[in-house]
Design a protein around this motif. Structure first.
Motif, PDB file in Angstrom:
ATOM      1  N   GLU A 106       2.536   3.035  -7.007  1.00 31.28           N
ATOM      2  CA  GLU A 106       0.831   2.447  -7.316  1.00 31.28           C
ATOM      3  C   GLU A 106       1.310   2.048  -8.250  1.00 31.28           C
ATOM      4  O   GLU A 106       0.904   0.991  -8.379  1.00 31.28           O
ATOM      5  CB  GLU A 106      -0.339   3.768  -7.389  1.00 31.28           C
ATOM      6  CG  GLU A 106      -0.482   4.492  -6.146  1.00 31.28           C
ATOM      7  CD  GLU A 106      -1.413   5.415  -5.494  1.00 31.28           C
ATOM      8  OE1 GLU A 106      -1.468   5.744  -6.990  1.00 31.28           O
ATOM      9  OE2 GLU A 106      -2.168   5.403  -4.439  1.00 31.28           O
TER      10      GLU A 106
ATOM     11  N   SER B 290       0.487  -0.923  -0.175  1.00 28.26           N
ATOM     12  CA  SER B 290       0.188  -0.095  -0.080  1.00 28.26           C
ATOM     13  C   SER B 290       1.051   1.531  -0.503  1.00 28.26           C
ATOM     14  O   SER B 290       2.257   1.248   0.232  1.00 28.26           O
ATOM     15  CB  SER B 290      -0.781   0.219   1.464  1.00 28.26           C
ATOM     16  OG  SER B 290       0.423  -0.153   2.497  1.00 28.26           O
TER      17      SER B 290
ATOM     18  N   THR C  47      -7.637   5.702 -12.508  1.00 27.40           N
ATOM     19  CA  THR C  47      -6.078   4.575 -12.069  1.00 27.40           C
ATOM     20  C   THR C  47      -6.035   4.502 -13.995  1.00 27.40           C
ATOM     21  O   THR C  47      -4.223   4.112 -14.283  1.00 27.40           O
ATOM     22  CB  THR C  47      -7.077   3.070 -11.885  1.00 27.40           C
ATOM     23  OG1 THR C  47      -7.212   3.199  -9.964  1.00 27.40           O
ATOM     24  CG2 THR C  47      -5.519   2.081 -12.183  1.00 27.40           C
TER      25      THR C  47
END
Length: 384
Positions: free
Chosen positions: A101, A68, A369
């Protein structure tokens, strides 16, 4: 990552960009009153009087929610379940967090007793490095999307609170013109029954064990984890897989379409129904219930346990427990109000109409995203 390197960019590895330094243990008892946020792998988990890192930074989950990524707003204390990022080159922190990410670090976790992120493996991940000014432009676009997402979530949160209240009323038979009676779950229509969860399901068991981490495979059998379970639905954007050989060892635990899967820890009781396309997949340590569909609809059962009234029943079952944990034995005794099939259908239809109103922030996250990946690959450039 694409093999093409955009003009003016460089192909590097994460190890060229950053060091991942270990956080330091800081128990709840050792924390002193203060306004310095303490970060675990899930984000802020408390406050302390002093900082371990005296500037803004990026925290990466090492254990627990491994991989994360969280950007801090100022000085902070990362605990020992995390890494904190030390850049090796000058870079924009928000661009760097998005790049981490984009690298999908959770896919690198390995079996070390508790699933964890190995930093040496993370260092080998290929990434693209744009010039600093372009990093800042990319970060600005992503910050704008984050702001839009926050605004949408505020609206969604207000709608959700209203929706939760309305959904909760569905499980009381509100508006049903029938006689009422007092039950273990309060006042209900007299033609409704109250049953234990276990009596409504042909099976209540547990998915495969945490040791499955050694069997992850890019092309294997889908594996649903806690982080894939939302209230009433599944988020499959970060779905892991296990080898067919490992799946065969646990053939008895394969999910069937219509099964209800329930989180044991984190948000105990949070549940979703397995859709037809995921029948035959596996689930990771969650609880599996197989509703007797002649008695109860899977979506109704899922709607009940996810409702505010259902959550209170879950908490009642956990009373006195040392930690927030729901086991199969307790779940079997969860009380469920059971109306006739036709009313179950009506209740499920009402819940689904509320849920459709909650999807805006999820849609924005999906769009964010997709845009992030286009920007960080250089397929879309942000002009000066």
């Amino acid at each position: 990552m694409s093999s093409e390197v955009p003009e003016g960019w460089r192909s590097v590895t994460l190890g060229d960009l950053i060091r991942l330094e270990y956080g330091r243990a800081l128990s709840t008892l050792a924390r002193e009153p203060g306004n310095i946020p303490v970060y675990g792998s899930n984000g802020v988990c408390g406050q302390h009087s002093t900082a371990l890192v005296n500037q803004r930074g990026v925290v990466v989950g090492r254990k627990g929610t491994a991989g994360s990524v969280t950007v801090t707003s100022g000085p902070f204390w990362p605990i020992d379940t995390t890494y904190f990022v030390v850049p090796r080159v000058q870079c924009d922190f928000d661009w760097l967090a998005a790049t981490l990410e984009h690298a999908r670090l959770p896919k690198l976790i390995e079996a070390t007793g508790v699933p964890g992120l190995n930093r040496d493996k993370a260092y080998l991940e290929p990434v693209l490095l744009p010039p600093l000014d372009e990093q800042r432009r990319i970060a600005e676009v992503l910050r704008s999307m984050d702001e839009a997402s926050r605004n949408a979530k505020e609206v969604s949160s207000m709608e959700a609170r209203l929706g939760d209240s309305l959904v909760g009323s569905l499980f009381t038979g509100a508006g049903v013109s029938h006689d009422l009676r007092e039950t273990e779950l309060g006042v209900l229509p007299s033609h409704w029954s109250v049953k234990e969860w276990g009596s409504l399901c042909s099976m209540v068991g547990v998915g495969i064990a945490s040791s499955a981490t050694h069997a992850y495979s890019p092309e294997g059998i889908p594996l649903i984890r806690n982080q894939n379970i939302l209230f009433g639905s599944l988020d499959l954007t970060d779905l892991l897989r296990v080898t067919p050989q490992y799946d065969e060892q646990y053939a008895s635990k394969r999910l069937q379409a219509g099964d209800v899967i329930t989180m044991r820890t984190g948000y105990p009781g949070r549940s979703a129904v397995v859709p037809p396309e995921l029948g035959g997949c596996q689930t990771f340590t969650t609880l599996i219930s197989r509703p007797k569909q002649d008695l109860v609809l899977p979506s109704y059962l899922c709607g009940w346990i996810n409702s505010e009234r259902g959550k209170r029943e879950v908490l009642r079952l956990q009373a006195g427990g040392a930690q927030q944990n729901l086991n199969a034995g307790s779940l079997r005794h969860l009380l469920v109000p059971v109306p006739p099939a036709a009313e179950q259908v009506e209740i499920v239809a009402s819940i689904e109409s509320f849920e459709r109103g909650r999807t805006m922030d999820q849609s924005l996250a999906t769009v964010r995203t997709a845009i992030r990946d286009e920007l960080l690959s250089g397929r879309v450039r942000v002009p000066a």
